[in-house]
Scaffold this motif. Sequence first.
Motif, PDB file in Angstrom:
ATOM      1  N   GLU A 152       0.842  -1.199   0.000  1.00 29.72           N
ATOM      2  CA  GLU A 152       0.000   0.000   0.000  1.00 29.72           C
ATOM      3  C   GLU A 152       0.877   1.250   0.000  1.00 29.72           C
ATOM      4  N   LEU A 153       0.786   2.030  -1.070  1.00 30.69           N
ATOM      5  CA  LEU A 153       1.546   3.266  -1.184  1.00 30.69           C
ATOM      6  C   LEU A 153       0.600   4.451  -1.299  1.00 30.69           C
ATOM      7  N   SER A 154       1.046   5.601  -0.803  1.00 34.73           N
ATOM      8  CA  SER A 154       0.300   6.836  -1.043  1.00 34.73           C
ATOM      9  C   SER A 154       0.439   7.201  -2.516  1.00 34.73           C
ATOM     10  N   ASN A 155      -0.371   8.149  -2.968  1.00 35.76           N
ATOM     11  CA  ASN A 155      -0.292   8.560  -4.374  1.00 35.76           C
ATOM     12  C   ASN A 155       1.112   9.032  -4.738  1.00 35.76           C
ATOM     13  N   LYS A 156       1.709   9.848  -3.868  1.00 38.29           N
ATOM     14  CA  LYS A 156       3.031  10.388  -4.176  1.00 38.29           C
ATOM     15  C   LYS A 156       4.092   9.294  -4.134  1.00 38.29           C
ATOM     16  N   GLU A 157       3.975   8.361  -3.196  1.00 38.19           N
ATOM     17  CA  GLU A 157       4.927   7.250  -3.141  1.00 38.19           C
ATOM     18  C   GLU A 157       4.824   6.406  -4.402  1.00 38.19           C
ATOM     19  N   PHE A 158       3.596   6.188  -4.865  1.00 39.54           N
ATOM     20  CA  PHE A 158       3.390   5.422  -6.104  1.00 39.54           C
ATOM     21  C   PHE A 158       4.043   6.129  -7.287  1.00 39.54           C
ATOM     22  N   GLU A 159       3.821   7.434  -7.387  1.00 41.58           N
ATOM     23  CA  GLU A 159       4.401   8.189  -8.502  1.00 41.58           C
ATOM     24  C   GLU A 159       5.919   8.231  -8.422  1.00 41.58           C
ATOM     25  N   LEU A 160       6.446   8.314  -7.203  1.00 45.43           N
ATOM     26  CA  LEU A 160       7.891   8.332  -7.023  1.00 45.43           C
ATOM     27  C   LEU A 160       8.496   6.999  -7.437  1.00 45.43           C
ATOM     28  N   LEU A 161       7.903   5.893  -6.987  1.00 40.85           N
ATOM     29  CA  LEU A 161       8.413   4.573  -7.382  1.00 40.85           C
ATOM     30  C   LEU A 161       8.317   4.387  -8.887  1.00 40.85           C
ATOM     31  N   THR A 162       7.208   4.807  -9.479  1.00 40.85           N
ATOM     32  CA  THR A 162       7.047   4.697 -10.936  1.00 40.85           C
ATOM     33  C   THR A 162       8.159   5.453 -11.658  1.00 40.85           C
ATOM     34  N   TYR A 163       8.463   6.651 -11.179  1.00 44.03           N
ATOM     35  CA  TYR A 163       9.517   7.455 -11.811  1.00 44.03           C
ATOM     36  C   TYR A 163      10.870   6.769 -11.685  1.00 44.03           C
ATOM     37  N   PHE A 164      11.149   6.202 -10.519  1.00 44.87           N
ATOM     38  CA  PHE A 164      12.405   5.454 -10.350  1.00 44.87           C
ATOM     39  C   PHE A 164      12.450   4.251 -11.291  1.00 44.87           C
ATOM     40  N   MET A 165      11.341   3.532 -11.388  1.00 42.31           N
ATOM     41  CA  MET A 165      11.297   2.331 -12.233  1.00 42.31           C
ATOM     42  C   MET A 165      11.480   2.684 -13.709  1.00 42.31           C
ATOM     43  N   GLU A 166      10.937   3.812 -14.105  1.00 37.48           N
ATOM     44  CA  GLU A 166      11.060   4.240 -15.507  1.00 37.48           C
ATOM     45  C   GLU A 166      12.465   4.740 -15.828  1.00 37.48           C
ATOM     46  N   ASN A 167      13.254   5.008 -14.792  1.00 43.83           N
ATOM     47  CA  ASN A 167      14.605   5.550 -14.983  1.00 43.83           C
ATOM     48  C   ASN A 167      15.647   4.705 -14.253  1.00 43.83           C
ATOM     49  N   GLN A 168      15.491   3.385 -14.340  1.00 44.42           N
ATOM     50  CA  GLN A 168      16.413   2.480 -13.657  1.00 44.42           C
ATOM     51  C   GLN A 168      17.858   2.745 -14.089  1.00 44.42           C
ATOM     52  N   GLY A 169      18.748   2.780 -13.102  1.00 36.01           N
ATOM     53  CA  GLY A 169      20.163   2.941 -13.382  1.00 36.01           C
ATOM     54  C   GLY A 169      20.596   4.363 -13.655  1.00 36.01           C
ATOM     55  N   ILE A 170      19.652   5.305 -13.644  1.00 34.96           N
ATOM     56  CA  ILE A 170      19.967   6.710 -13.941  1.00 34.96           C
ATOM     57  C   ILE A 170      19.987   7.505 -12.633  1.00 34.96           C
ATOM     58  N   ALA A 171      21.057   8.247 -12.419  1.00 35.90           N
ATOM     59  CA  ALA A 171      21.147   9.110 -11.241  1.00 35.90           C
ATOM     60  C   ALA A 171      20.228  10.311 -11.435  1.00 35.90           C
ATOM     61  N   LEU A 172      19.327  10.515 -10.485  1.00 33.84           N
ATOM     62  CA  LEU A 172      18.317  11.566 -10.591  1.00 33.84           C
ATOM     63  C   LEU A 172      18.511  12.586  -9.476  1.00 33.84           C
ATOM     64  N   SER A 173      18.657  13.840  -9.846  1.00 35.12           N
ATOM     65  CA  SER A 173      18.810  14.889  -8.836  1.00 35.12           C
ATOM     66  C   SER A 173      17.485  15.113  -8.127  1.00 35.12           C
ATOM     67  N   ARG A 174      17.543  15.660  -6.924  1.00 33.21           N
ATOM     68  CA  ARG A 174      16.317  15.967  -6.196  1.00 33.21           C
ATOM     69  C   ARG A 174      15.445  16.946  -6.991  1.00 33.21           C
ATOM     70  N   GLU A 175      16.088  17.919  -7.627  1.00 36.68           N
ATOM     71  CA  GLU A 175      15.327  18.905  -8.401  1.00 36.68           C
ATOM     72  C   GLU A 175      14.580  18.233  -9.553  1.00 36.68           C
ATOM     73  N   LYS A 176      15.253  17.297 -10.222  1.00 35.30           N
ATOM     74  CA  LYS A 176      14.610  16.613 -11.344  1.00 35.30           C
ATOM     75  C   LYS A 176      13.452  15.751 -10.861  1.00 35.30           C
ATOM     76  N   ILE A 177      13.661  15.077  -9.736  1.00 33.53           N
ATOM     77  CA  ILE A 177      12.590  14.260  -9.168  1.00 33.53           C
ATOM     78  C   ILE A 177      11.388  15.122  -8.801  1.00 33.53           C
ATOM     79  N   LEU A 178      11.634  16.244  -8.124  1.00 34.15           N
ATOM     80  CA  LEU A 178      10.540  17.134  -7.722  1.00 34.15           C
ATOM     81  C   LEU A 178       9.773  17.657  -8.928  1.00 34.15           C
TER      82      LEU A 178
END
Length: 225
Positions: A152-178
């Motif tokens: 069970e994830l919150s909406n934002k946790e779900f979107e965050l995990l999805t973004y990580f999964m779509e960008n596996q292996g890529i270093a993502l800055s906090r600004e880019k994630i936000l």
Amino acid sequence: MDGIKVLMVDDEARMRKLVKDFLSIKGYKVIEAEDGEQAVDIFFKDKDIGLVILDVMMPKMDGWEVCKTIRRYSQVPIIMLTARSEERDELLGFELGVDEYISKPFSPKILVARIEAILRRRNATTGEVLEADGIRVDKDAHVVTVDGNQVELSNKEFELLTYFMENQGIALSREKILNNVWNYDYFGDARTIDTHVKKLRSKLGPKGDYIKTIWGMGYKLEVDG
């Protein structure tokens, strides 16, 4: 977006009217509540509410308690309104599963833009399923499983995990994630991201370790082996 019910909760009649008038023009059906207890009663009696706009400081039951009560049973999108801009309030809101956080005074146009962005993301259908070593994200069903067990994830946790999964292996800055997950330019403290990552790691169990910290930059999802 026509016909979507929005529960507007604020003890100031003027603020409720401002938001209701603006959203009604955009085709939303707005239901008003003047305190936290009334908001909870309305929410659980009306099964069709699609989004909640929730003030923090209210009599009888404050916005935090309303949010916690709703989150025990529902992942309906919640936007928090507050006259205070202290970072700890914002962090608390995100920890409780708030989707957006808007400080008063605000532009009604900005509020509408945030609402439409949230609902667009929630209603998007792609048929896409993301997988990484037992972590499975079904974007349309909004379901996450780890080794077959639903998480069970919150909406934002779900979107965050999805973004990580779509960008596996890529270093993502906090600004880019936000900017990608929150979908707007964010000027708050980067601890917002850290708070979400901490909770997401915890919910993923041992596989939360796949979310690596890139010191001084941000994060990266990297599956071992």
